[in-house]
Write a protein that holds these residues in place. Sequence first.
Motif, PDB file in Angstrom:
ATOM      1  N   ILE A 116       0.860  -1.188   0.000  1.00 38.37           N
ATOM      2  CA  ILE A 116       0.000   0.000   0.000  1.00 38.37           C
ATOM      3  C   ILE A 116       0.893   1.234   0.000  1.00 38.37           C
ATOM      4  CG2 ILE A 116      -1.749   1.305   1.293  1.00 38.37           C
ATOM      5  CD1 ILE A 116      -2.550  -1.407   2.581  1.00 38.37           C
ATOM      6  N   LEU A 117       0.528   2.222  -0.808  1.00 39.14           N
ATOM      7  CA  LEU A 117       1.279   3.467  -0.847  1.00 39.14           C
ATOM      8  C   LEU A 117       0.586   4.517   0.024  1.00 39.14           C
ATOM      9  CD1 LEU A 117       3.455   5.392  -1.951  1.00 39.14           C
ATOM     10  CD2 LEU A 117       1.968   5.782  -3.939  1.00 39.14           C
ATOM     11  N   PRO A 118       1.182   4.887   1.165  1.00 35.22           N
ATOM     12  CA  PRO A 118       0.637   5.984   1.971  1.00 35.22           C
ATOM     13  C   PRO A 118       1.299   7.296   1.549  1.00 35.22           C
ATOM     14  CG  PRO A 118       2.317   4.831   3.230  1.00 35.22           C
ATOM     15  CD  PRO A 118       2.301   4.211   1.851  1.00 35.22           C
ATOM     16  N   ILE A 119       0.498   8.300   1.275  1.00 36.02           N
ATOM     17  CA  ILE A 119       1.021   9.582   0.815  1.00 36.02           C
ATOM     18  C   ILE A 119       0.612  10.679   1.791  1.00 36.02           C
ATOM     19  CG2 ILE A 119       0.976  11.314  -1.024  1.00 36.02           C
ATOM     20  CD1 ILE A 119       0.339   9.077  -2.992  1.00 36.02           C
ATOM     21  N   ALA A 120       1.595  11.365   2.346  1.00 31.13           N
ATOM     22  CA  ALA A 120       1.332  12.497   3.238  1.00 31.13           C
ATOM     23  C   ALA A 120       1.467  13.791   2.440  1.00 31.13           C
ATOM     24  CB  ALA A 120       2.304  12.488   4.417  1.00 31.13           C
ATOM     25  N   LEU A 121       0.431  14.607   2.502  1.00 32.42           N
ATOM     26  CA  LEU A 121       0.407  15.878   1.784  1.00 32.42           C
ATOM     27  C   LEU A 121      -0.038  16.995   2.720  1.00 32.42           C
ATOM     28  CD1 LEU A 121      -1.364  14.919  -1.575  1.00 32.42           C
ATOM     29  CD2 LEU A 121       1.052  15.450  -1.269  1.00 32.42           C
ATOM     30  N   PRO A 122       0.275  18.239   2.408  1.00 29.89           N
ATOM     31  CA  PRO A 122      -0.213  19.361   3.213  1.00 29.89           C
ATOM     32  C   PRO A 122      -1.748  19.360   3.265  1.00 29.89           C
ATOM     33  CG  PRO A 122       1.499  20.099   1.702  1.00 29.89           C
ATOM     34  CD  PRO A 122       1.163  18.682   1.311  1.00 29.89           C
ATOM     35  N   PRO A 123      -2.321  19.830   4.377  1.00 25.97           N
ATOM     36  CA  PRO A 123      -3.783  19.805   4.540  1.00 25.97           C
ATOM     37  C   PRO A 123      -4.553  20.435   3.391  1.00 25.97           C
ATOM     38  CG  PRO A 123      -2.739  20.372   6.611  1.00 25.97           C
ATOM     39  CD  PRO A 123      -1.653  20.342   5.589  1.00 25.97           C
ATOM     40  N   GLU A 124      -4.043  21.540   2.845  1.00 27.77           N
ATOM     41  CA  GLU A 124      -4.789  22.206   1.774  1.00 27.77           C
ATOM     42  C   GLU A 124      -4.832  21.352   0.504  1.00 27.77           C
ATOM     43  OE1 GLU A 124      -0.555  23.949   1.847  1.00 27.77           O
ATOM     44  OE2 GLU A 124      -2.123  23.382   3.301  1.00 27.77           O
ATOM     45  N   GLN A 125      -3.791  20.542   0.277  1.00 27.46           N
ATOM     46  CA  GLN A 125      -3.809  19.653  -0.883  1.00 27.46           C
ATOM     47  C   GLN A 125      -4.721  18.453  -0.643  1.00 27.46           C
ATOM     48  OE1 GLN A 125       0.248  18.707  -1.962  1.00 27.46           O
ATOM     49  NE2 GLN A 125       0.586  20.721  -2.883  1.00 27.46           N
ATOM     50  N   VAL A 126      -4.734  17.957   0.589  1.00 21.89           N
ATOM     51  CA  VAL A 126      -5.663  16.878   0.927  1.00 21.89           C
ATOM     52  C   VAL A 126      -7.103  17.374   0.793  1.00 21.89           C
ATOM     53  CG1 VAL A 126      -6.458  15.314   2.742  1.00 21.89           C
ATOM     54  CG2 VAL A 126      -4.004  15.704   2.426  1.00 21.89           C
ATOM     55  N   ASP A 127      -7.375  18.593   1.208  1.00 25.26           N
ATOM     56  CA  ASP A 127      -8.718  19.168   1.055  1.00 25.26           C
ATOM     57  C   ASP A 127      -9.129  19.204  -0.416  1.00 25.26           C
ATOM     58  OD1 ASP A 127      -8.919  19.524   3.768  1.00 25.26           O
ATOM     59  OD2 ASP A 127      -8.415  21.662   3.737  1.00 25.26           O
ATOM     60  N   LEU A 128      -8.189  19.578  -1.275  1.00 25.84           N
ATOM     61  CA  LEU A 128      -8.473  19.613  -2.710  1.00 25.84           C
ATOM     62  C   LEU A 128      -8.839  18.211  -3.218  1.00 25.84           C
ATOM     63  CD1 LEU A 128      -6.389  21.462  -5.413  1.00 25.84           C
ATOM     64  CD2 LEU A 128      -7.075  19.089  -5.768  1.00 25.84           C
ATOM     65  N   LEU A 129      -8.067  17.211  -2.807  1.00 25.83           N
ATOM     66  CA  LEU A 129      -8.337  15.839  -3.221  1.00 25.83           C
ATOM     67  C   LEU A 129      -9.628  15.311  -2.612  1.00 25.83           C
ATOM     68  CD1 LEU A 129      -4.733  14.347  -3.030  1.00 25.83           C
ATOM     69  CD2 LEU A 129      -5.970  15.109  -5.064  1.00 25.83           C
ATOM     70  N   MET A 130      -9.938  15.743  -1.398  1.00 24.46           N
ATOM     71  CA  MET A 130     -11.188  15.348  -0.751  1.00 24.46           C
ATOM     72  C   MET A 130     -12.382  15.861  -1.567  1.00 24.46           C
ATOM     73  SD  MET A 130     -11.867  13.637   2.211  1.00 24.46           S
ATOM     74  CE  MET A 130     -10.589  14.058   3.404  1.00 24.46           C
ATOM     75  N   ARG A 131     -12.282  17.100  -2.016  1.00 22.16           N
ATOM     76  CA  ARG A 131     -13.361  17.668  -2.831  1.00 22.16           C
ATOM     77  C   ARG A 131     -13.477  16.935  -4.165  1.00 22.16           C
ATOM     78  NH1 ARG A 131     -11.019  22.464  -0.824  1.00 22.16           N
ATOM     79  NH2 ARG A 131      -9.966  22.868  -2.828  1.00 22.16           N
ATOM     80  N   ASP A 132     -12.337  16.562  -4.728  1.00 21.44           N
ATOM     81  CA  ASP A 132     -12.358  15.813  -5.982  1.00 21.44           C
ATOM     82  C   ASP A 132     -13.000  14.442  -5.776  1.00 21.44           C
ATOM     83  OD1 ASP A 132     -11.607  15.890  -8.799  1.00 21.44           O
ATOM     84  OD2 ASP A 132     -10.175  14.306  -8.317  1.00 21.44           O
ATOM     85  N   ALA A 133     -12.657  13.792  -4.672  1.00 18.83           N
ATOM     86  CA  ALA A 133     -13.223  12.472  -4.376  1.00 18.83           C
ATOM     87  C   ALA A 133     -14.731  12.559  -4.132  1.00 18.83           C
ATOM     88  CB  ALA A 133     -12.525  11.868  -3.153  1.00 18.83           C
ATOM     89  N   ASP A 134     -15.205  13.682  -3.624  1.00 15.13           N
ATOM     90  CA  ASP A 134     -16.639  13.873  -3.368  1.00 15.13           C
ATOM     91  C   ASP A 134     -17.479  13.818  -4.636  1.00 15.13           C
ATOM     92  OD1 ASP A 134     -17.102  14.051  -0.618  1.00 15.13           O
ATOM     93  OD2 ASP A 134     -16.388  16.114  -0.525  1.00 15.13           O
ATOM     94  N   LYS A 135     -16.834  13.928  -5.786  1.00 15.48           N
ATOM     95  CA  LYS A 135     -17.570  13.930  -7.050  1.00 15.48           C
ATOM     96  C   LYS A 135     -18.108  12.547  -7.406  1.00 15.48           C
ATOM     97  CE  LYS A 135     -14.723  17.683  -8.945  1.00 15.48           C
ATOM     98  NZ  LYS A 135     -13.703  18.012  -9.983  1.00 15.48           N
ATOM     99  N   GLY A 136     -17.610  11.500  -6.766  1.00 15.94           N
ATOM    100  CA  GLY A 136     -18.129  10.163  -7.011  1.00 15.94           C
ATOM    101  C   GLY A 136     -17.321   9.340  -7.980  1.00 15.94           C
ATOM    102  N   GLU A 137     -17.938   8.284  -8.490  1.00  8.90           N
ATOM    103  CA  GLU A 137     -17.202   7.281  -9.260  1.00  8.90           C
ATOM    104  C   GLU A 137     -16.727   7.767 -10.616  1.00  8.90           C
ATOM    105  OE1 GLU A 137     -19.638   3.891 -10.245  1.00  8.90           O
ATOM    106  OE2 GLU A 137     -21.436   5.130 -10.184  1.00  8.90           O
ATOM    107  N   ASN A 138     -17.281   8.864 -11.115  1.00  9.22           N
ATOM    108  CA  ASN A 138     -16.825   9.389 -12.400  1.00  9.22           C
ATOM    109  C   ASN A 138     -15.567  10.247 -12.267  1.00  9.22           C
ATOM    110  OD1 ASN A 138     -18.913   8.197 -13.898  1.00  9.22           O
ATOM    111  ND2 ASN A 138     -20.311   9.837 -13.309  1.00  9.22           N
ATOM    112  N   ALA A 139     -15.215  10.573 -11.042  1.00  6.22           N
ATOM    113  CA  ALA A 139     -14.016  11.388 -10.788  1.00  6.22           C
ATOM    114  C   ALA A 139     -12.872  10.458 -10.392  1.00  6.22           C
ATOM    115  CB  ALA A 139     -14.289  12.407  -9.691  1.00  6.22           C
ATOM    116  N   ARG A 140     -12.074  10.056 -11.345  1.00  6.10           N
ATOM    117  CA  ARG A 140     -11.009   9.097 -11.098  1.00  6.10           C
ATOM    118  C   ARG A 140      -9.662   9.804 -11.006  1.00  6.10           C
ATOM    119  NH1 ARG A 140     -12.920   3.959 -12.240  1.00  6.10           N
ATOM    120  NH2 ARG A 140     -10.890   3.113 -12.849  1.00  6.10           N
ATOM    121  N   MET A 141      -8.920   9.462  -9.982  1.00  5.86           N
ATOM    122  CA  MET A 141      -7.582  10.016  -9.777  1.00  5.86           C
ATOM    123  C   MET A 141      -6.532   9.040 -10.308  1.00  5.86           C
ATOM    124  SD  MET A 141      -7.611  11.500  -5.898  1.00  5.86           S
ATOM    125  CE  MET A 141      -8.991  12.468  -5.289  1.00  5.86           C
TER     126      MET A 141
END
Length: 201
Positions: A116-141
Amino acid sequence: MDKFEKLTGVAAPLDMINVDTDMIIPKQFLKTIKRSGLGVSLFDEMRYDDDRNEKPDFVLNKPAYRNAEILVAGDNFGCGSSREHAPWAIKDFGIRCVIAPSFADIFYNNCFKNGILPIALPPEQVDLLMRDADKGENARMTVDLENQSITTSDGEVLTFEVDAFRKHCLLNGLDDIGLTMEKAPAIETYEVTLAQARPWV
């Protein structure tokens, strides 16, 4: 151990801080020494009610996130006891990457040992990714370990740091046993030399 090179998948948002290892896999599931079969019990107390029915509001029970391969979480993820069953359960569920502002040290180390790859990022970048993940299954990273980058569904690219040795191990699918087996020829040569020099051993 499976290699980790590049992963494109659904990211599930778990916007909680201090998610400890007992929340990840409760103590009653620690009797097994098998790494498989624990995914169904991942986040057990948050996923199921007392009658073992799924709680529809929990993120991994939502249709959009049932096949999530990336987890975006809050600060201090994996705190608590040092149980290795926690990354086992995460991996068995199908999650190969966890992104958070910070991790508990033992959990962080155990992730690498289990593919498993654990990635630590600054809170503001995690917030950005959290918002992206909130878009659902069509929002793939996309998480690219070789280039140490994360690409959001909108094409925004973030970079991350990872220890060079741990990166090598994940890219090549090497756990502790795999690392030892890389030295098999040298070990065999040593054993032959030792047997000739000390036949009585």
